[in-house]
Motif scaffolding. Structure first.
Motif, mmCIF file in Angstrom:
data_model
loop_
_atom_site.group_PDB
_atom_site.id
_atom_site.type_symbol
_atom_site.label_atom_id
_atom_site.label_comp_id
_atom_site.label_asym_id
_atom_site.label_seq_id
_atom_site.Cartn_x
_atom_site.Cartn_y
_atom_site.Cartn_z
ATOM 1 N N UNK A 1 8.274 2.664 -3.205
ATOM 2 C CA UNK A 1 7.648 2.146 -1.976
ATOM 3 C C UNK A 1 6.360 1.370 -2.264
ATOM 4 N N UNK A 2 6.149 0.930 -3.516
ATOM 5 C CA UNK A 2 4.849 0.340 -3.878
ATOM 6 C C UNK A 2 4.531 -0.918 -3.076
ATOM 7 N N UNK A 3 5.563 -1.617 -2.597
ATOM 8 C CA UNK A 3 5.285 -2.839 -1.834
ATOM 9 C C UNK A 3 4.670 -2.554 -0.469
ATOM 10 N N UNK A 4 4.643 -1.280 -0.081
ATOM 11 C CA UNK A 4 3.994 -0.889 1.166
ATOM 12 C C UNK A 4 2.507 -0.570 0.954
ATOM 13 N N UNK A 5 2.035 -0.715 -0.276
ATOM 14 C CA UNK A 5 0.672 -0.311 -0.628
ATOM 15 C C UNK A 5 -0.179 -1.529 -0.969
ATOM 16 N N UNK A 6 -1.496 -1.292 -1.074
ATOM 17 C CA UNK A 6 -2.383 -2.328 -1.616
ATOM 18 C C UNK A 6 -2.058 -2.458 -3.102
ATOM 19 N N UNK A 7 -1.658 -3.629 -3.522
ATOM 20 C CA UNK A 7 -1.108 -3.819 -4.866
ATOM 21 C C UNK A 7 -2.220 -4.158 -5.852
ATOM 22 N N UNK A 8 -2.355 -3.383 -6.952
ATOM 23 C CA UNK A 8 -3.385 -3.715 -7.947
ATOM 24 C C UNK A 8 -3.139 -5.094 -8.532
ATOM 25 N N UNK A 9 -4.170 -5.937 -8.426
ATOM 26 C CA UNK A 9 -4.031 -7.312 -8.884
ATOM 27 C C UNK A 9 -5.017 -7.719 -9.953
ATOM 28 N N UNK A 10 -5.960 -6.843 -10.280
ATOM 29 C CA UNK A 10 -6.919 -7.133 -11.342
ATOM 30 C C UNK A 10 -7.643 -5.851 -11.721
ATOM 31 N N UNK A 11 -8.338 -5.900 -12.851
ATOM 32 C CA UNK A 11 -9.117 -4.757 -13.330
ATOM 33 C C UNK A 11 -10.557 -5.210 -13.525
#
Length: 342
Positions: free
Chosen positions: A129-139
């Motif tokens: 269900x990760x597409x329902x979450x805020x997706x990590x895009x950077x560190x």
């Protein structure tokens, strides 16, 4: 009263002021297209050995962090940081104000661990269900950390490899970059750092400038970054204010000599507290963290300005003492005298 509150409680280093005065009567183009800003960019590219780097001058650290993070993330993206990270603790929700979640991982003496980062990303993308979450895009990491500790080359290399595995840019907050690079125990230089991240900034405000941070995109800026800077209210019409200062800071190694001086003073300050019997936390940078009994803290504050960092228990507090280009031996003598009086 002497002050060890921060490394930006004085004005600018005399060489920076001299360059500002020397160039004051010369006209220039606006918005960063002036001669001195371009000279500064070329000097920074040479110092980083990144001839293709894109460099932008912003005014302050929070502004730089919020603008870079917003530019690198999609609208649904989140940034991963240590729980003690500046963007997570001391920036008034600036990242969140742009619609981006800060995903806080455990802090290990101020640092994010590669193991925690890898485990989090593995769990996240294993969730159907990760597409329902805020997706990590950077560190995001800071060097040195908010606690004055250092990442090693191996630490950063491991984190960067994980970022590459997941196609995430690594952004390094360098508000006090010079103090990290010049600290005893740092096992890399500016060139190495630039080759192990996609973006970082060189802090000027805390290292001898009146104000200003140099944001460096090592492989080129994201499309529209100049426009994003303006959208964030971060585009100075008189951008030469920062450009002139960085032109001075990156002439004849001034940025690094300023950092070395502050660290030298910090080590003397550290020894004053140790010899007086106080507990001092491990930090090789210009920030020193000292445990004071609350009565001692209150008594010392009558003679010296410093920052209370966090309570340890009902009787004691962790306090921060910071040195800069302007710290002198007479300042340290005054501190020594004050310590004897409490």
């Amino acid at each position: 009263m002497i002050s060890f509150e921060s490394d930006y409680n004085n004005g600018a280093h005399p060489e920076v002021l001299r360059h500002l005065i020397e160039t004051n009567n010369s006209q220039s183009s606006s918005y960063g297209f002036d001669t001195w800003s371009e000279q500064a960019r070329e000097k920074i590219r040479k110092a980083c050995q990144c001839p293709g780097a894109d460099i932008f001058f912003l005014v302050g650290g929070t502004q730089a962090n919020a603008t870079v993070i917003d530019a690198l993330l999609p609208s649904f993206g989140a940034v991963i940081a240590a729980e003690t990270a500046h963007i997570n603790v001391h920036e008034s929700g600036a990242v969140e104000a742009n619609g981006h979640k800060v995903i806080a991982l455990p802090s290990h003496n101020g640092k994010m661990s590669a193991e925690d980062l890898s485990a989090y990303l593995s769990r996240f993308f294993a969730d159907p269900t990760w597409e329902h979450m805020a997706v990590p895009g950077m560190v995001y990491i800071t060097f040195p950390t908010e606690l004055g500790t250092l990442y090693t080359a191996d630490d950063i290399d491991q984190i960067h490899r994980i970022c590459q595995q997941y196609h995430l840019p690594l952004f390094i907050d360098g508000a006090r970059l010079g103090y990290g690079l010049m600290a005893e125990g740092c096992d890399f230089n500016l060139t190495w750092l630039a080759s192990h991240c996609e973006a970082f900034y060189i802090g000027g405000t805390k290292v001898g400038a009146l104000c200003g941070e140099a944001v460096v995109f090592t492989n080129g800026a994201p499309r529209g970054f100049f426009t994003m800077v303006k959208r964030h209210g971060a585009l100075l019409a008189k951008s030469r204010l920062a450009g002139v200062q960085f032109d001075a800071l990156f002439t004849d190694g001034l940025y690094f000599s300023i950092s070395q001086h502050a660290i030298h003073m910090a080590m003397k300050l550290r020894q004053l507290f140790i010899h007086a019997g106080f507990e001092v936390k491990d930090s090789p940078t210009n920030q020193q963290f000292v445990v004071l009994q609350n009565k001692q803290k209150d008594a010392l504050m009558e003679h010296v300005l410093f920052e209370t960092w966090e309570p340890i228990d009902a009787e004691s507090t962790l306090c921060r003492f910071v040195t800069s280009w302007a710290t002198t031996d007479s300042d340290l003598q005054a501190l020594s005298d004050a310590l004897k009086a409490i």
